[in-house]
Write a protein that holds these residues in place. Structure first.
Motif, PDB file in Angstrom:
ATOM      1  N   PRO A 192     -22.718 -47.872 -14.743  1.00  0.00           N
ATOM      2  CA  PRO A 192     -22.284 -49.168 -14.213  1.00  0.00           C
ATOM      3  C   PRO A 192     -22.145 -49.068 -12.687  1.00  0.00           C
ATOM      4  O   PRO A 192     -21.460 -48.175 -12.176  1.00  0.00           O
ATOM      5  N   MET A 193     -22.841 -49.946 -11.975  1.00  0.00           N
ATOM      6  CA  MET A 193     -22.870 -49.884 -10.524  1.00  0.00           C
ATOM      7  C   MET A 193     -21.460 -49.836  -9.918  1.00  0.00           C
ATOM      8  O   MET A 193     -21.208 -49.086  -8.978  1.00  0.00           O
ATOM      9  N   MET A 194     -20.542 -50.591 -10.460  1.00  0.00           N
ATOM     10  CA  MET A 194     -19.193 -50.669  -9.904  1.00  0.00           C
ATOM     11  C   MET A 194     -18.383 -49.388 -10.146  1.00  0.00           C
ATOM     12  O   MET A 194     -17.335 -49.205  -9.538  1.00  0.00           O
ATOM     13  N   GLU A 195     -18.886 -48.493 -10.988  1.00  0.00           N
ATOM     14  CA  GLU A 195     -18.182 -47.236 -11.244  1.00  0.00           C
ATOM     15  C   GLU A 195     -18.731 -46.085 -10.405  1.00  0.00           C
ATOM     16  O   GLU A 195     -18.588 -44.921 -10.753  1.00  0.00           O
ATOM     17  N   THR A 196     -19.355 -46.432  -9.277  1.00  0.00           N
ATOM     18  CA  THR A 196     -19.860 -45.417  -8.351  1.00  0.00           C
ATOM     19  C   THR A 196     -19.244 -45.583  -6.967  1.00  0.00           C
ATOM     20  O   THR A 196     -19.630 -44.891  -6.039  1.00  0.00           O
ATOM     21  N   MET A 197     -18.303 -46.490  -6.823  1.00  0.00           N
ATOM     22  CA  MET A 197     -17.770 -46.837  -5.510  1.00  0.00           C
ATOM     23  C   MET A 197     -16.724 -45.854  -4.990  1.00  0.00           C
ATOM     24  O   MET A 197     -16.588 -45.669  -3.793  1.00  0.00           O
ATOM     25  N   ASP A 198     -15.966 -45.239  -5.877  1.00  0.00           N
ATOM     26  CA  ASP A 198     -14.859 -44.376  -5.482  1.00  0.00           C
ATOM     27  C   ASP A 198     -15.172 -42.942  -5.887  1.00  0.00           C
ATOM     28  O   ASP A 198     -15.906 -42.707  -6.841  1.00  0.00           O
ATOM     29  N   ILE A 199     -14.611 -41.994  -5.207  1.00  0.00           N
ATOM     30  CA  ILE A 199     -14.853 -40.598  -5.560  1.00  0.00           C
ATOM     31  C   ILE A 199     -14.000 -40.161  -6.752  1.00  0.00           C
ATOM     32  O   ILE A 199     -14.397 -39.304  -7.533  1.00  0.00           O
TER      33      ILE A 199
END
Length: 106
Positions: free
Chosen positions: A47-54
């Motif tokens: 999911p694209m939104m689950e790549t934003m934070d480390i």
């Protein structure tokens, strides 16, 4: 056009090919690799939104689940591909730069 990167993990002796393609709100990642742990990361639907934070990150969670070493370059490469596919990293700029590196010095 899908994003493709090569990871030369010289310390462990593996070369990995990471391919990514945006499909809706997910990024499909396929990895060609001789590493048994990394093979289990292939064909992820991220999911694209689950790549934003480390910290709360799909890719990093998967790497942890598979007990990848903390210095494995593949999760970082997957995140670069995700950024390119999401339009947050210019494919043109990435290709122009050619590579990123870690240089070990004395």
């Amino acid at each position: 056009m899908p994003s493709n990167v090569t990871v030369n993990s010289r310390i462990c002796g593996f070369v990995h090919k990471v391919h990514g393609k945006l499909e809706g709100k997910n990024i499909i990642i396929d990895i060609e690799t001789p590493c048994e742990k990394i093979k289990k990361m292939s064909h992820m639907e991220i999911p694209m939104m689950e790549t934003m934070d480390i910290k709360d990150n799909y890719v990093m969670n998967k790497a942890q689940e598979l007990q990848c070493t903390p210095i494995c370059l593949v999760p970082c490469a997957v995140l670069h591909v995700c950024r390119m596919e999401a339009g947050m990293l210019s494919k043109t700029l990435a290709r122009k730069m050619g590579d990123v590196s870690i240089e070990f010095e004395e």
